[in-house]
Design an enzyme around this catalytic site. Structure first.
Site, PDB file in Angstrom:
ATOM      1  N   ILE A 148     -20.575  21.435  30.350  1.00  0.00           N
ATOM      2  CA  ILE A 148     -20.694  20.246  31.197  1.00  0.00           C
ATOM      3  C   ILE A 148     -19.528  19.347  30.775  1.00  0.00           C
ATOM      4  O   ILE A 148     -19.564  18.725  29.718  1.00  0.00           O
ATOM      5  CB  ILE A 148     -22.047  19.539  31.008  1.00  0.00           C
ATOM      6  CG1 ILE A 148     -23.206  20.485  31.363  1.00  0.00           C
ATOM      7  CG2 ILE A 148     -22.094  18.261  31.837  1.00  0.00           C
ATOM      8  CD1 ILE A 148     -24.586  19.937  31.050  1.00  0.00           C
ATOM      9  N   PRO A 149     -18.447  19.308  31.570  1.00  0.00           N
ATOM     10  CA  PRO A 149     -17.175  18.734  31.113  1.00  0.00           C
ATOM     11  C   PRO A 149     -17.115  17.204  31.118  1.00  0.00           C
ATOM     12  O   PRO A 149     -16.442  16.579  31.948  1.00  0.00           O
ATOM     13  CB  PRO A 149     -16.175  19.342  32.094  1.00  0.00           C
ATOM     14  CG  PRO A 149     -16.965  19.547  33.343  1.00  0.00           C
ATOM     15  CD  PRO A 149     -18.349  19.907  32.893  1.00  0.00           C
ATOM     16  N   CYS A 150     -17.771  16.579  30.161  1.00  0.00           N
ATOM     17  CA  CYS A 150     -17.812  15.119  30.080  1.00  0.00           C
ATOM     18  C   CYS A 150     -16.444  14.516  29.773  1.00  0.00           C
ATOM     19  O   CYS A 150     -16.222  13.334  30.044  1.00  0.00           O
ATOM     20  CB  CYS A 150     -18.846  14.665  29.051  1.00  0.00           C
ATOM     21  SG  CYS A 150     -18.679  15.444  27.441  1.00  0.00           S
ATOM     22  N   HIS A 151     -15.510  15.299  29.240  1.00  0.00           N
ATOM     23  CA  HIS A 151     -14.176  14.774  28.949  1.00  0.00           C
ATOM     24  C   HIS A 151     -13.430  14.374  30.222  1.00  0.00           C
ATOM     25  O   HIS A 151     -12.459  13.632  30.150  1.00  0.00           O
ATOM     26  CB  HIS A 151     -13.358  15.784  28.139  1.00  0.00           C
ATOM     27  CG  HIS A 151     -13.167  17.106  28.816  1.00  0.00           C
ATOM     28  ND1 HIS A 151     -14.141  18.078  28.795  1.00  0.00           N
ATOM     29  CD2 HIS A 151     -12.136  17.599  29.526  1.00  0.00           C
ATOM     30  CE1 HIS A 151     -13.704  19.132  29.464  1.00  0.00           C
ATOM     31  NE2 HIS A 151     -12.497  18.865  29.926  1.00  0.00           N
ATOM     32  N   ARG A 152     -13.900  14.811  31.370  1.00  0.00           N
ATOM     33  CA  ARG A 152     -13.229  14.495  32.632  1.00  0.00           C
ATOM     34  C   ARG A 152     -13.602  13.119  33.182  1.00  0.00           C
ATOM     35  O   ARG A 152     -13.121  12.714  34.228  1.00  0.00           O
ATOM     36  CB  ARG A 152     -13.541  15.583  33.662  1.00  0.00           C
ATOM     37  CG  ARG A 152     -12.968  16.936  33.259  1.00  0.00           C
ATOM     38  CD  ARG A 152     -13.324  18.026  34.225  1.00  0.00           C
ATOM     39  NE  ARG A 152     -12.914  19.322  33.691  1.00  0.00           N
ATOM     40  CZ  ARG A 152     -13.375  20.475  34.126  1.00  0.00           C
ATOM     41  NH1 ARG A 152     -14.253  20.510  35.123  1.00  0.00           N
ATOM     42  NH2 ARG A 152     -12.955  21.606  33.579  1.00  0.00           N
TER      43      ARG A 152
END
Length: 160
Positions: free
Chosen positions: A117-121
Site C-alpha cells: 500500500i504505497p503511502c510514500h506517494r
C-alpha cells in the site's frame, strides 16, 4: 519480531508473517539486524521486495491482512490507485474522501503494509511531508529514495 529483513540502499524492510499471512512491513534503519527468511512466505516476500528494488514496476502478490477503520481502508485504497512515479497531496485525498488532511496523514502513518500500500506517494502541498509518523530522520530519507526510485523508472518511458 520479523521473519525476514531485506536490504535497500538507505534502509531495510522488515517483514512479519503470522499464520501464512504477511501482517506487517516496516522500514528499518540500515543498522537493524539482518534476518534470513524463516519460512516459505518470508522467502516469497523477500523475492518480491528484491524484485521491487530492481524494478519498481514489479508488483506484490502476497497474502496480507488489512485491518483498519473505514477511513483508513478508504485512504489505503486511494493510495493503491496512484500510479507508480506519481504523487497526490494529503489535501487532495482529504477533499476526495471528505476528511481532514491531518486524518489522511494519520492513516498514511498507520499503514502496516508500506510498498504493498504505497503511502510514500502521498506528499504535502509544499513538499515531501512526513512519513510513517516521522517529520525528520531516516524515514524521510526512505520516502525520498522510494519516490526517486519510482520516478526514475518513469523518466525514461517513451510517449506512445
Amino acid at each position: 519480531m520479523y521473519d525476514v529483513t531485506v536490504d535497500f540502499p538507505k534502509f531495510k524492510v522488515g517483514v512479519a508473517v503470522r499464520d501464512g499471512i504477511v501482517t506487517e512491513l516496516k522500514y528499518l534503519p540500515l543498522s537493524a539486524a539482518s534476518i534470513s527468511p524463516k519460512s516459505e512466505l518470508a522467502k516469497r516476500a523477500e523475492r518480491q521486495l528484491e524484485g521491487y528494488k530492481r524494478d519498481p514496476n514489479s508488483g506484490f502478490d502476497l497474502p496480507v491482512v488489512i485491518e483498519g477503520t473505514e477511513l483508513q481502508k478508504s485512504v489505503w485504497k486511494a493510495m493503491c490507485a496512484i500510479p507508480r512515479g506519481k504523487t497526490r497531496t494529503y489535501g487532495d485525498l482529504a477533499r476526495e474522501l471528505g476528511a481532514d488532511a491531518r486524518n489522511i496523514g494519520q492513516c498514511c502513518g498507520d499503514n502496516r503494509l508500506p510498498l504493498v500500500i504505497p503511502c510514500h506517494r502521498i506528499v504535502a502541498a509544499d513538499g515531501i511531508g512526513g512519513f510513517a509518523h516521522a517529520t525528520s530522520g531516516y524515514l524521510l530519507e526512505v520516502k525520498r529514495w522510494l519516490l526517486m526510485h519510482e520516478a526514475a523508472a518513469t523518466a525514461f518511458e517513451l510517449e506512445p
